[in-house]
Scaffold this active site. Structure first.
Site, PDB file in Angstrom:
ATOM      1  N   LYS A 191      -8.613  -9.805   5.766  1.00 52.53           N
ATOM      2  CA  LYS A 191      -7.439 -10.652   5.998  1.00 52.53           C
ATOM      3  C   LYS A 191      -6.183  -9.809   5.906  1.00 52.53           C
ATOM      4  O   LYS A 191      -5.762  -9.388   4.834  1.00 52.53           O
ATOM      5  CB  LYS A 191      -7.331 -11.788   4.970  1.00 52.53           C
ATOM      6  CG  LYS A 191      -6.257 -12.787   5.402  1.00 52.53           C
ATOM      7  CD  LYS A 191      -5.799 -13.712   4.301  1.00 52.53           C
ATOM      8  CE  LYS A 191      -4.613 -13.209   3.548  1.00 52.53           C
ATOM      9  NZ  LYS A 191      -3.395 -13.020   4.350  1.00 52.53           N
ATOM     10  N   GLU A 266      -4.707  -1.930  -5.298  1.00 47.89           N
ATOM     11  CA  GLU A 266      -3.586  -1.007  -5.029  1.00 47.89           C
ATOM     12  C   GLU A 266      -2.326  -1.860  -5.061  1.00 47.89           C
ATOM     13  O   GLU A 266      -2.096  -2.664  -4.157  1.00 47.89           O
ATOM     14  CB  GLU A 266      -3.756  -0.353  -3.643  1.00 47.89           C
ATOM     15  CG  GLU A 266      -4.971   0.538  -3.523  1.00 47.89           C
ATOM     16  CD  GLU A 266      -4.842   1.825  -4.327  1.00 47.89           C
ATOM     17  OE1 GLU A 266      -3.705   2.201  -4.679  1.00 47.89           O
ATOM     18  OE2 GLU A 266      -5.876   2.443  -4.607  1.00 47.89           O
ATOM     19  N   CYS A 300       5.253   0.942  -1.459  1.00 46.01           N
ATOM     20  CA  CYS A 300       4.781   1.005  -2.842  1.00 46.01           C
ATOM     21  C   CYS A 300       5.181   2.327  -3.491  1.00 46.01           C
ATOM     22  O   CYS A 300       5.441   2.407  -4.678  1.00 46.01           O
ATOM     23  CB  CYS A 300       3.267   0.837  -2.875  1.00 46.01           C
ATOM     24  SG  CYS A 300       2.400   2.016  -1.825  1.00 46.01           S
ATOM     25  N   GLU A 398      10.141  -3.894  -9.169  1.00 49.47           N
ATOM     26  CA  GLU A 398       9.994  -3.369  -7.807  1.00 49.47           C
ATOM     27  C   GLU A 398      10.926  -4.164  -6.891  1.00 49.47           C
ATOM     28  O   GLU A 398      10.718  -5.350  -6.652  1.00 49.47           O
ATOM     29  CB  GLU A 398       8.541  -3.537  -7.352  1.00 49.47           C
ATOM     30  CG  GLU A 398       8.259  -2.822  -6.060  1.00 49.47           C
ATOM     31  CD  GLU A 398       6.839  -3.026  -5.558  1.00 49.47           C
ATOM     32  OE1 GLU A 398       6.340  -4.169  -5.605  1.00 49.47           O
ATOM     33  OE2 GLU A 398       6.227  -2.041  -5.115  1.00 49.47           O
TER      34      GLU A 398
END
Ligand code: NAD
Length: 503
Positions: A191, A266, A300, A398
């Site tokens: 997905k 991850e 990331c 983040e």
């Protein structure tokens, strides 16, 4: 930055949106309940793609197909050399369609075309690397257990893998997972992000053309809350390989724990680049800008914290600002663009919210910080914030936008404390001419990757993943295929049985 931004409409804007149907058991099908999803180009504003939107019944069909392909199909039983040949063919076909795939990623994600071409080229290399690993996968033998015993440890494919990917590197990230799962002999349900699914569907077509048997790879477009979570919870799925935010990663792990599935995670990052006075400051300034603004900071690995020695802070920041002023923000399809569009207006609002909060916390926005006016899409000026302290949200969370936070240090101990003062641990950079300094930082920083006098390079040979809340497990590297296997121990006894229990 010149305001407002003029964005030319590409040819695709006047054509009908491309449509994609689910790939289940080797066939393109509509969603069972007939729903569809649309994606607008964040850089241009027109509808690029329309997908069949999967629901629970489609997840069920896709998992059943993957399970059947695993239990009774040829894929897990083939010679590794045969699997490798199909992966290599797929790599060639990806290469042949590189431009088309790069353009789809650009139109759906807003990333610059020059960068997207690099990502698809990198993905080709990863598919070839995974093909090479297929043939090296092997177990172990133990002939040191006595004369009557031979121990054999097999590496067997783990089974059906659910692969869930984010929007920021659509084709590259699925290529960090799927070829290794396939090399091991697994089957998969994939997905992609609901915002950037097109290139993954092209990959599905490529795999079928390359000769992958039906049902080995099934692809679903859909939302995380229903499709993603059903793929994680399904009892016939043995492993979940997830890339995305730490928040969703934690939920995914919790849900996978119900059926004790193996997980590979991850997740997010809050990475620091530490710059010492003896570094090549010109190179470091360029890398600071690259680290902060590559992929509009929606990365990331973004070097979102610039940790600079106070003795050089003013001059170095001057150099960083001068390089930033040369960064072209604009049409993602323009070859000279370095920073394209932000993924969505909601995300842009979140990023500018962080900038506003940092300013009210007492830091200074010294470059950018504003949305760039454009009638076509959502763009943000590369932003540098000075005077950031470790307690501020912008230093710890983040942000995922083109925002560079600058912190200063006076000693290596303090630089390390700042670098490690975050729940994340994905990557870090250090810039110094001193081997002692570089080694001290590299050994003491708590992150999965450390770049020394360079930043954000990647090679399929090198494992990638995070410490702390940046993830669990590693992708790439020579053990990447092993991750998709189970170990089976077989004990062969010969001759008369030894060690009778009752006698
Ligand atoms: P996200 O977590 O919102 O979504 C990632 C994927 O998970 C999407 O496909 C989404 O549909 C799906 N999802 C959402 N809710 C789900 C649920 N309840 N169950 C199962 N699946 C669900 O992340 P995003 O916004 O797409 O991507 C950005 C994030 O990804 C950032 O945090 C970034 O750091 C991270 N990321 C990490 C790496 C890495 O290698 N460490 C690489 C790229 C991106």
């Amino acid at each position: 930055m010149n305001l407002p931004l003029e964005i030319a409409m590409p040819a695709e804007a006047s054509a009908a949106p491309k449509t994609y149907r689910l790939l289940i058991d080797g066939k393109h099908v509509d969603a069972r309940d007939g729903r569809t999803l649309e994606r607008k180009s964040p850089g241009h504003g027109f509808t690029v793609s329309r997908y069949a939107q999967a629901g629970a019944a489609d997840v069920e069909a896709a998992v059943i197909a993957a399970h059947k392909a695993f239990e009774t199909g040829p894929w897990p039983r083939m010679k590794a050399a045969e699997r490798a040949a199909i992966l290599l063919k797929a790599a060639d076909l990806i290469e042949a369609r590189l431009e088309e795939i790069a353009r789809l990623d650009v139109l759906e994600s807003g990333k610059p075309i020059a960068q997207a071409r690099g990502e698809i080229g990198g993905a080709v290399d990863i598919w070839r690397y995974a093909a090479s690993l297929a043939r090296t996968l092997h177990g172990e033998t133990y002939a040191n257990l006595g004369d009557a015993m031979l121990g054999v440890v097999l590496r067997e494919p783990i089974g059906v893998v659910s692969i869930i990917t984010p929007w920021n590197f659509p084709f590259l990230i699925v290529s960090q997972k799927l070829p290794f799962a396939l090399a091991a002999g697994c089957t998969a349900v994939v997905k992609p992000s609901e915002m950037t699914s097109a290139s993954t569907f092209v990959l599905g077509d490529i795999l079928m053309q390359a000769g992958l048997p039906d049902g080995v790879v099934n692809i679903l477009a859909g939302l995380g809350a229903d499709v993603g979570s059903a793929m994680v919870g399904h009892p016939l799925v043995e492993m979940v390989s997830f890339t995305g935010s730490t928040q969703v990663g934690k939920m995914t792990m919790a849900s996978a724990a119900n059926s004790l599935k193996k997980v590979s995670m991850e997740l997010g990052g809050k990475n620091g680049q530490i710059v010492f006075p003896d570094a090549d400051l010109e190179a470091a300034a360029d890398a600071a800008v690259f680290g902060g603004f590559f992929n509009a900071g929606e990365c990331c690995n973004a070097g979102s914290r610039l940790i600079v020695h106070e003795a050089i802070a003013d001059d170095f920041l001057g150099a960083v600002k001068a390089v930033t002023a040369k960064v072209t923000v604009g049409d993602p399809l323009d070859i000279s663009t370095k920073v394209g569009a932000m993924i969505s207006s909601e995300h842009l609002a979140k990023v500018t919210g962080y900038v506003a909060a940092a300013a009210s916390d007492g830091s200074q926005v010294t470059s950018g910080g504003r949305r760039i006016a454009s009638s076509a899409g959502q763009y943000l000026d590369p932003t540098i914030i000075r005077g950031v302290t470790e307690d501020m949200a912008i230093a710890r969370e983040e942000v995922f936008g083109p925002v560079l936070s600058v912190l200063t240090f006076e000693s290596i101990e303090r630089a390390l404390r700042i670098a490690n003062n975050t729940p994340y641990g994905l990557s870090a950079g250090v810039w110094s001419a001193s081997i002692d300094t570089c080694m001290s930082v590299a050994r003491n920083v708590r992150s999965g990757t450390v770049w020394v006098n360079t930043f954000m390079e990647g090679y399929p040979e090198l494992p990638f993943g995070g410490y702390k809340q940046s993830g669990l497990g590693r992708e790439l590297g020579k053990r990447a295929v092993e991750d998709y296997t189970e170990e089976k121990t077989i004990q062969f006894h010969r001759g008369q049985r030894t060690g009778w229990w009752v006698g």
